[in-house]
Design an enzyme around this catalytic site. Structure first.
Site, PDB file in Angstrom:
ATOM      1  N   SER A  24     -35.220  10.446  -9.283  1.00  0.00           N
ATOM      2  CA  SER A  24     -35.964  10.561  -8.040  1.00  0.00           C
ATOM      3  C   SER A  24     -35.298   9.762  -6.922  1.00  0.00           C
ATOM      4  O   SER A  24     -34.814   8.654  -7.134  1.00  0.00           O
ATOM      5  CB  SER A  24     -37.383  10.045  -8.267  1.00  0.00           C
ATOM      6  N   GLY A  75     -37.978   3.242   1.504  1.00  0.00           N
ATOM      7  CA  GLY A  75     -39.408   3.032   1.738  1.00  0.00           C
ATOM      8  C   GLY A  75     -40.228   4.296   1.563  1.00  0.00           C
ATOM      9  O   GLY A  75     -41.172   4.545   2.316  1.00  0.00           O
ATOM     10  N   CYS A 134     -41.484   0.765  -6.892  1.00  0.00           N
ATOM     11  CA  CYS A 134     -40.691   0.827  -5.668  1.00  0.00           C
ATOM     12  C   CYS A 134     -40.636  -0.560  -5.029  1.00  0.00           C
ATOM     13  O   CYS A 134     -41.669  -1.114  -4.674  1.00  0.00           O
ATOM     14  CB  CYS A 134     -41.265   1.821  -4.672  1.00  0.00           C
ATOM     15  N   LYS A 169     -42.897   4.819 -14.489  1.00  0.00           N
ATOM     16  CA  LYS A 169     -41.560   4.324 -14.124  1.00  0.00           C
ATOM     17  C   LYS A 169     -41.646   2.847 -13.777  1.00  0.00           C
ATOM     18  O   LYS A 169     -42.340   2.456 -12.832  1.00  0.00           O
ATOM     19  CB  LYS A 169     -41.002   5.128 -12.943  1.00  0.00           C
ATOM     20  N   ILE A 195     -34.610   1.897 -15.613  1.00  0.00           N
ATOM     21  CA  ILE A 195     -35.190   0.958 -14.673  1.00  0.00           C
ATOM     22  C   ILE A 195     -35.148   1.500 -13.246  1.00  0.00           C
ATOM     23  O   ILE A 195     -34.247   2.264 -12.903  1.00  0.00           O
ATOM     24  CB  ILE A 195     -34.446  -0.400 -14.677  1.00  0.00           C
ATOM     25  N   ASN A 196     -36.140   1.149 -12.438  1.00  0.00           N
ATOM     26  CA  ASN A 196     -36.015   1.340 -11.003  1.00  0.00           C
ATOM     27  C   ASN A 196     -34.991   0.308 -10.508  1.00  0.00           C
ATOM     28  O   ASN A 196     -34.369  -0.388 -11.300  1.00  0.00           O
ATOM     29  CB  ASN A 196     -37.383   1.161 -10.326  1.00  0.00           C
ATOM     30  N   GLY A 247     -30.273   3.807 -14.768  1.00  0.00           N
ATOM     31  CA  GLY A 247     -29.733   2.608 -14.133  1.00  0.00           C
ATOM     32  C   GLY A 247     -28.227   2.614 -14.305  1.00  0.00           C
ATOM     33  O   GLY A 247     -27.720   2.240 -15.355  1.00  0.00           O
TER      34      GLY A 247
END
Lengths: 308, 249
Positions: A24, A75, A134, A169, A195-196, A247
């Site tokens: 994403s 953002g 996020c 997530k 991972i984010n 990642g």
């Protein structure tokens, strides 16, 4: 047919031709890439993080380069869930016949649920990936992903309004990622993705100010791969539900390493931004690399790095 | 439409202070409009470097770039014969159908290169082209001769008066008559131009980019037509679509 290695995987009840899923935020809603190649070669893809209301996101600059990676502070820019359902998904239907993963962002438990409920009604959506990680929005996003109780609350709220598999997530910026994953599993999550991005900062030597208007941003790219492998390994030991590992993945060898750590599928993120053909290249390269390591069936190696 | 091609450097030479011209051979057929850009993969750098196209033919292209950071510094050390991975055909480019009979081209510093290809196109379409190109000082001046050779009337300004007209591009633009304008340069220049131009025009924007082809939303800008991506929906925007108050922030 010769006996080429088997790349098929099963993910929370979804059968994928291969484990490669663009992450994403690096693949829009698919159209830009569909102009470049047949995106049906992908296992699936996770669309741009979608919130209930449209969002412009943060001020620019939103991008800063790093060694072997980049910071972003977008953002959660997106057109809002109604525009996604009424405009983006119909367009996507013309170029993608597989199920897409709907990535959902939010600022409250209620918003996550409202957005997920609307996406649950879409046939094209095969799975909902809930972004509780996020790092670029305030009072939301990552704050749900760094506290086990809050992560569990979002999981329960989304599970209550959807019949599709729900993948949570997670953020690498949590103190104990295994505890967050376990909390999500206990609350009914069907899978975990991680991972984010890692929270980072760059400073411009000429202006002596942070490069990003938002000052901080999320670090992604090859540099974060070892961190991601370690965290997927830890989460694999903590939960029984499938893990989507991501990642810094940028090669077929990375895919195999991530699966050995415990991933049932992988997402490719920043690599798509540097090379728009990164995913089809990895998919093409994967059978050869599997043969090199004596792997006939990809699902055989999931979690293979764990002893016993 | 974007394509990813390998190009071979045939020339890379300094043409002015901190300014280099690189000639590349390879398939540049994806470039269809002046003002489009390429995104260059450089060894040792994670993100590509977006550089505007100065000129192109089907079998090659010319880039003129300023050394502004580590990436472009590295680019300036490359030699003829070395190969580069480029994404070509990026961005919308200038729309020459809006030009009218006598368009004015206004460029400052690093914004001058795309004016070469734009001038070429406008002249071939039978337009009378005037260019105002601005620099800080004499040793930064480039492209003046090339623009004249293409048939443009050229005014050069330098802030310190060491070459051409002393002052900024705006000082030269006042008093000119033209049907439409095209401009490329830094944001402070745009803010100044805005108050002196007498026609509609197109502005080419730059921003730190992630991908350069519309995927990451790194370079978004608010316009009267909604949120746009500078790399994919731009870099060129019509004067009436730009929300200047947003750019003041």
């Amino acid at each position: 047919m010769t006996n080429s290695p088997d790349m098929k995987i099963s993910l929370c009840g979804l059968e994928l031709d291969n484990p490669i899923i663009p992450a994403s935020g690096t693949f829009g809603y698919g159209h830009e890439f569909a102009e470049l190649y047949d995106i049906n070669v992908l296992g699936s893809f996770s669309f741009k993080g979608t919130t209930f209301e449209p969002r412009f996101g943060n001020a620019t600059p939103r991008i800063a380069e790093c060694p072997e990676g980049m910071l972003n502070s977008i953002g959660l820019q997106n057109p809002g869930v109604h525009a996604v359902i009424n405009e983006e998904l119909p367009k996507l239907e013309k170029c993608f016949r597989k199920k897409v993963i709907a990535n959902v962002g939010g600022f409250s438990v209620d918003e996550y649920a409202k957005t997920s409920e609307l996406l649950n009604a879409c046939d094209q959506v095969g799975m909902i990936e809930v972004n509780i990680s996020c790092p670029n929005v305030h009072n939301g996003g990552m704050s749900f992903g760094t506290d086990p109780a809050a992560a569990a609350e979002v999981t329960r709220a989304v599970k209550a309004v959807t019949t599709k598999p729900v993948v949570m997530k997670l953020s690498p910026n949590a103190a104990d990622i295994a505890a967050i994953a376990k909390a999500c599993e206990d609350a009914g999550a069907d899978g975990i993705s991680l991972i984010n991005t890692l929270l980072g900062m760059r400073i411009d030597l000429k202006t002596r100010r942070p490069i990003l208007a938002n000052k901080m941003g999320g670090y992604s790219g090859r540099a974060v791969f070892p961190v991601a492998v370690r965290m997927v390994y830890q989460v694999y030991e903590a939960v029984k539900i499938p893990i989507i590992g991501m990642g810094g993945i940028s090669s077929a060898a990375d895919v195999i390493e991530m699966m050995l750590a415990g991933a049932a599928a992988v997402q490719v993120g920043a690599a798509n931004l540097v090379d728009p053909f990164a995913c089809p290249k990895i998919i093409k390269e994967l059978p050869g690399v599997m043969r090199n390591y004596g792997i006939n069936k990809l699902t055989d190696i999931i979690g293979g790095a764990h002893n016993g | 439409m974007l394509s990813q091609n390998i190009f071979t450097i045939t020339e890379n030479e300094k043409i002015a202070d901190k300014t280099f011209r690189m000639e590349l051979s390879g398939d540049a057929s994806a470039i269809v409009r002046p003002g489009q850009f390429v995104n260059i993969k450089l060894n040792g750098f994670f993100l590509r470097r977006p550089i505007s196209v100065c000129d192109c033919t089907g079998s090659g292209l010319t880039l003129i770039y300023k050394t502004v950071g580590a990436g472009t510094e590295y680019m300036s050390t490359l030699h003829a014969g070395e190969k580069l991975d480029l994404l070509v055909g990026l961005g919308n480019g200038f729309d020459t159908s809006l030009s009218g009979d006598s368009p004015l081209l206004i460029a400052g510093g690093g914004g001058v290169p795309p004016m070469i290809n734009l001038t070429k196109r406008l002249i071939s379409e039978g337009r009378r082209v005037q260019c105002v190109i601005g620099f800080n000082t004499a040793n930064e001046v480039y492209c003046e001769r090339e623009l004249r050779k293409l048939g443009a009337e050229v005014i050069v300004t330098t802030a310190d008066g060491s070459y051409g007209v002393k002052g900024f591009v705006t000082d030269a633009v006042r008093g000119l008559a033209y049907s439409f304008f095209y401009t490329c340069g830094p944001l402070p220049m745009y803010k100044a131009i805005r108050s002196v131009v007498s026609s509609a025009g197109q502005y080419s924007f730059e921003e730190r980019m992630g991908c350069g082809f519309g995927a990451c939303m790194g370079c978004s800008i608010k316009t009267r037509q909604g949120a746009k991506r500078i790399c994919k929906d731009g870099p060129v925007f019509n004067s009436e679509d730009i929300i200047w108050e947003e750019l003041e922030k």
